[in-house]
Structures are given as C-alpha cells and as structure tokens.
Design a protein around this motif. Structure first.
Motif, PDB file in Angstrom:
ATOM      1  N   PHE A 174       2.248  -4.141   4.142  1.00  0.00           N
ATOM      2  CA  PHE A 174       3.654  -4.009   3.795  1.00  0.00           C
ATOM      3  C   PHE A 174       3.954  -2.617   3.245  1.00  0.00           C
ATOM      4  CE2 PHE A 174       2.419  -8.501   3.247  1.00  0.00           C
ATOM      5  CZ  PHE A 174       3.192  -9.043   4.253  1.00  0.00           C
ATOM      6  N   ALA A 175       5.243  -2.345   3.041  1.00  0.00           N
ATOM      7  CA  ALA A 175       5.668  -1.016   2.622  1.00  0.00           C
ATOM      8  C   ALA A 175       5.074  -0.604   1.274  1.00  0.00           C
ATOM      9  CB  ALA A 175       7.194  -0.955   2.562  1.00  0.00           C
ATOM     10  N   ASP A 176       4.775  -1.585   0.415  1.00  0.00           N
ATOM     11  CA  ASP A 176       4.206  -1.265  -0.897  1.00  0.00           C
ATOM     12  C   ASP A 176       2.697  -1.039  -0.844  1.00  0.00           C
ATOM     13  OD1 ASP A 176       3.271  -3.813  -0.477  1.00  0.00           O
ATOM     14  OD2 ASP A 176       4.317  -4.724  -2.167  1.00  0.00           O
ATOM     15  N   GLY A 177       2.144  -1.081   0.358  1.00  0.00           N
ATOM     16  CA  GLY A 177       0.719  -0.838   0.535  1.00  0.00           C
ATOM     17  C   GLY A 177      -0.151  -2.074   0.477  1.00  0.00           C
ATOM     18  N   LYS A 178       0.416  -3.203   0.108  1.00  0.00           N
ATOM     19  CA  LYS A 178      -0.354  -4.441   0.037  1.00  0.00           C
ATOM     20  C   LYS A 178      -0.661  -4.953   1.442  1.00  0.00           C
ATOM     21  CE  LYS A 178       1.655  -5.977  -4.357  1.00  0.00           C
ATOM     22  NZ  LYS A 178       2.483  -7.028  -5.025  1.00  0.00           N
ATOM     23  N   ALA A 179      -1.879  -5.440   1.630  1.00  0.00           N
ATOM     24  CA  ALA A 179      -2.293  -5.999   2.924  1.00  0.00           C
ATOM     25  C   ALA A 179      -2.535  -7.491   2.774  1.00  0.00           C
ATOM     26  CB  ALA A 179      -3.545  -5.306   3.429  1.00  0.00           C
ATOM     27  N   GLN A 180      -2.264  -8.224   3.820  1.00  0.00           N
ATOM     28  CA  GLN A 180      -2.464  -9.674   3.791  1.00  0.00           C
ATOM     29  C   GLN A 180      -3.015 -10.152   5.122  1.00  0.00           C
ATOM     30  OE1 GLN A 180       0.953 -11.891   2.488  1.00  0.00           O
ATOM     31  NE2 GLN A 180       0.081 -13.865   3.073  1.00  0.00           N
TER      32      GLN A 180
END
Length: 239
Positions: A174-180
C-alpha cells in the motif's frame, strides 16, 4: 443473531423492510458468494475469484471486497460504492429455506435490522395477503440464487475436471509502505487454459464457461482498484 422463519402472509402481514439498511448488512464482509449469471455485471467493479468453503472444503466463486477479514472497501461513507450490488447482498434479509416436503420456500431473518412492523418501509403483503411487487422482486432474486447455486457448482466442477484451478499468490503493498499477503484465494490457470484444444475447449465454449472464465480473469484488474480504495481509506483516516 440470525433467526430464520418461514415467510407467512398471516404472521407477516404488517412486516416491512427498510431498504435503506439492506446494503449495510454487507459493510463488514470481505467477500460474498456470487453466481455465474452475475459475472458480467460484477466484472464492472469487483475482482471475481475462487475460495474454499470453510465447512465443506468445496470451491465457491466470490466477489472480493477487501484484503483483511471484515474489510469491505466498497462500503464508503455509509453507502455501497459501486454500480452493482451482488445478489447475496441485495436479497437481505431473505433466504431460501426448505419446507417439510423438501420444496424451497422464502424465509426471513426475524432479527434483521432491516425488518420492522411499523413506520417507513416496503410492505411484503397487501391487505388481502397477496405478495406485493417488492416481495415478487425478492422472490425473483431468490430464484436466481437458487438456479445460480447449481450453475456455480457445475462451473466449478468443470474447472476442477480440467485442472484449471490454481492458488493466487497475492501480496500487495500500500501507499504507506505496508505489505500484506492475501491467502486462500484461487483463480484460473491461464497457461493451461491457453493449452486446451479439441473437445475440452469446445465443451467450455458450448457451456458458456469459457466466456465466464475470461470474465473472471479480466475482473482481476480490479485488484489494483481495491488497493487504491485501501490507500484512500488509510489517507482519510490519517487526516
């Protein structure tokens, strides 16, 4: 808690449905089962994928609404943000039950927030106990779902017989750098599909399943739109 009861023109003569609360019933759903007959409408907005029923282990077609449990990225600002609402949402709070004779019958969730006995809302029966136009519309939806369950089972069986179902390896950032990493989703193996020839391919074409497969594969592009929806939601929350 859900409590299903058979719809009855005498007991439910005054029952009304607050249609403004129907779509809210799907606000916290990450996915919902969908029918092959809906695919073309669904493909405008949703990724259509496969998952396994937790109770039976059988594959089922679903529209994907979000990446995390309880996340519906189509529920925005108290309303459903899409051009088409899946049948399994739109038919709330009604379900197909089975009578003592084994025949299907209309059931209603007596505890649903959509159901009320006074005030504004769509009536189900008129003063003579006859089904209103609204109830007839619901009956039509339930009939589509009942027929669709059979079509969906046949579609999945066809995919399994041709060994076309493969796991999706989906990891989004995601844009905030978090990956899922998203687990438990399946799709159609494009390489195997392209390699099909002769009778198997002809069978898919004649049954209409080939077109449905292509619709599913095309709909996967909406995963990028889902990521953008998630980014906007996170940005709004941060602000």
């Amino acid at each position: 808690m859900t409590r299903l009861v058979a719809l009855n023109s005498e007991h439910h003569r005054e029952l009304r449905i607050d249609t403004g609360k129907i779509e809210r019933q799907g606000a916290n759903l990450r996915m919902v089962p969908v029918m092959p007959g809906e695919f073309l409408k669904l493909a405008i907005d949703y990724p259509i994928v496969l998952t396994k029923n937790a109770e039976t282990g059988q594959f089922v077609c679903v529209a994907l609404f979000g990446f995390a449990d309880g996340e519906n990225l189509y529920w925005q600002d108290g309303r459903w943000d899409s051009l088409y609402t899946p049948l399994n949402i739109a038919r709330q709070p009604f379900f197909v039950g089975s009578g003592d004779d084994g025949q299907p019958m209309v059931c209603v969730d007596a505890h649903s927030p959509c159901a009320c006995s006074e005030g504004a809302g769509e009536r189900l029966f008129d003063e003579d106990g006859k089904a209103t136009a609204y109830l007839q519309k619901i009956q039509g939806m339930l009939a589509q779902l009942l027929d669709g369950e059979k079509q969906s089972a046949e579609f999945v069986q066809q995919l399994q017989q041709l060994e076309l179902i493969i796991p999706m390896h989906l990891e989004v950032t995601f844009a905030d750098g978090k990956a899922q990493r998203v687990e438990g989703l399946y799709t159609v193996d494009e390489k195997k599909l392209q390699a099909l020839a002769g009778e198997p391919l002809q069978q898919l074409h004649v049954s209409g399943d080939l077109a449905r497969i292509h619709t599913m594969l095309t709909s996967l592009g909406h995963i990028y739109a889902l990521i953008e929806r998630r980014n906007r939601r996170e940005a709004t929350a941060a602000a």
